[in-house]
Design an enzyme around this catalytic site. Structure first.
Site, PDB file in Angstrom:
ATOM      1  N   ASN A 106       2.625  73.087  -4.873  1.00 28.37           N
ATOM      2  CA  ASN A 106       2.873  74.021  -3.773  1.00 28.37           C
ATOM      3  C   ASN A 106       3.631  73.297  -2.670  1.00 28.37           C
ATOM      4  O   ASN A 106       3.312  72.153  -2.353  1.00 28.37           O
ATOM      5  CB  ASN A 106       1.524  74.525  -3.228  1.00 28.37           C
ATOM      6  CG  ASN A 106       1.679  75.578  -2.149  1.00 28.37           C
ATOM      7  OD1 ASN A 106       2.652  76.323  -2.116  1.00 28.37           O
ATOM      8  ND2 ASN A 106       0.711  75.635  -1.244  1.00 28.37           N
ATOM      9  N   HIS A 108       4.533  73.187   1.364  1.00 24.57           N
ATOM     10  CA  HIS A 108       3.847  73.649   2.575  1.00 24.57           C
ATOM     11  C   HIS A 108       4.576  73.101   3.804  1.00 24.57           C
ATOM     12  O   HIS A 108       4.883  71.904   3.853  1.00 24.57           O
ATOM     13  CB  HIS A 108       2.389  73.175   2.568  1.00 24.57           C
ATOM     14  CG  HIS A 108       1.605  73.733   3.696  1.00 24.57           C
ATOM     15  ND1 HIS A 108       1.163  75.044   3.726  1.00 24.57           N
ATOM     16  CD2 HIS A 108       1.186  73.184   4.868  1.00 24.57           C
ATOM     17  CE1 HIS A 108       0.511  75.260   4.852  1.00 24.57           C
ATOM     18  NE2 HIS A 108       0.511  74.156   5.559  1.00 24.57           N
ATOM     19  N   SER A 135       5.142  69.123   3.143  1.00 21.43           N
ATOM     20  CA  SER A 135       4.339  68.499   2.086  1.00 21.43           C
ATOM     21  C   SER A 135       4.554  69.220   0.762  1.00 21.43           C
ATOM     22  O   SER A 135       4.833  70.422   0.735  1.00 21.43           O
ATOM     23  CB  SER A 135       2.841  68.568   2.422  1.00 21.43           C
ATOM     24  OG  SER A 135       2.556  67.995   3.674  1.00 21.43           O
ATOM     25  N   ASP A 144      -4.586  74.845   0.559  1.00 22.25           N
ATOM     26  CA  ASP A 144      -3.740  73.680   0.875  1.00 22.25           C
ATOM     27  C   ASP A 144      -4.537  72.381   0.957  1.00 22.25           C
ATOM     28  O   ASP A 144      -4.276  71.529   1.808  1.00 22.25           O
ATOM     29  CB  ASP A 144      -2.967  73.933   2.189  1.00 22.25           C
ATOM     30  CG  ASP A 144      -2.110  75.184   2.103  1.00 22.25           C
ATOM     31  OD1 ASP A 144      -1.507  75.411   1.040  1.00 22.25           O
ATOM     32  OD2 ASP A 144      -2.060  75.942   3.086  1.00 22.25           O
TER      33      ASP A 144
END
Ligand code: GAR
Length: 204
Positions: A106, A108, A135, A144
């Site tokens: 993912n 972020h 990130s 997260d």
């Protein structure tokens, strides 16, 4: 060639950057499918690059688990080696995380663990910090909270609003994402969670 599925919810500018990178002949990964939880502008990038796409509308399912089951069924058709959440603004159900972990990453727009959640840029501005970041993490069941595999600081400048700050973060996110995908294609362990600390030596 590493096969990558990308999941989005919005404009897909990071998806587009990955599609551009993957169109270079020496890039070791290809985007094989793009999925979304709602009809969104980013799907046009997939169409432009001739990549198949699907939408599994979150709001049409009674539960997150039901939505996740259909999402997984769609993803499985493509046998992706890696799944990239690139602005997917939904929490995946644990069944989906368990099915693909640690092959789901993912992006972020903050320097995790700072400012997790859906309003990372707004939260950084509200906190008055001098720098935030971008990130790439491995997805786990939290919001997260997964292991960070790449991150970089980005300054907050005087006069920044949510838009200007996010637009400064996104190019950094793109660079990190493309680098992580390239690394994963050439050395898959690069995106695996860090190894647990070795056990202490037994005492005599
Ligand atoms: C990106 O900044 C991504 O990191 C963020 O949404 C944006 C999507 O932009 N994701 C999250 O905040 C997830 N918590 P894009 O649709 O233009 O690529």
């Amino acid at each position: 060639m590493l096969s990558v599925a990308v999941l989005i919810s919005g404009g897909g500018s990071n998806l587009r950057a990955l599609l551009e990178a993957a169109s270079e002949p020496d890039f070791p990964a290809q985007v094989t499918v793009v999925g979304a939880d709602r009809p969104c502008d980013g799907l046009a990038h997939a169409e432009e690059y001739g990549i198949p796409s699907f939408v599994v509308p979150y709001t049409r399912f009674a539960t997150r688990a039901d939505w996740g089951a259909e999402l997984a069924a769609q993803l499985d058709i493509w046998h992706p080696d890696l799944i990239v959440l690139s602005g997917l603004m939904r929490l995946l159900p644990p069944e989906v995380v368990a099915r693909y972990s640690p092959r789901i990453i993912n992006t972020h727009p903050a320097y995790l663990p700072e400012f997790p959640g859906p309003h990372a840029v707004r939260d950084a501005l509200a906190a008055g910090v001098a720098q935030t970041g971008a990130s790439v993490i491995i997805v786990d069941d939290g919001v997260d909270t997964g292991p960070v595999i790449a991150q970089e600081r980005v300054p907050v400048l005087p006069g920044d609003d949510e838009h200007t700050l996010h637009e400064r973060i996104k190019p950094v996110e793109r660079r990190l994402l493309i680098d992580v995908v390239r690394r994963h294609a050439t050395q898959p362990a690069a995106t695996a969670a860090p190894a647990p600390a070795p056990l202490p030596a037994a005492e005599e």
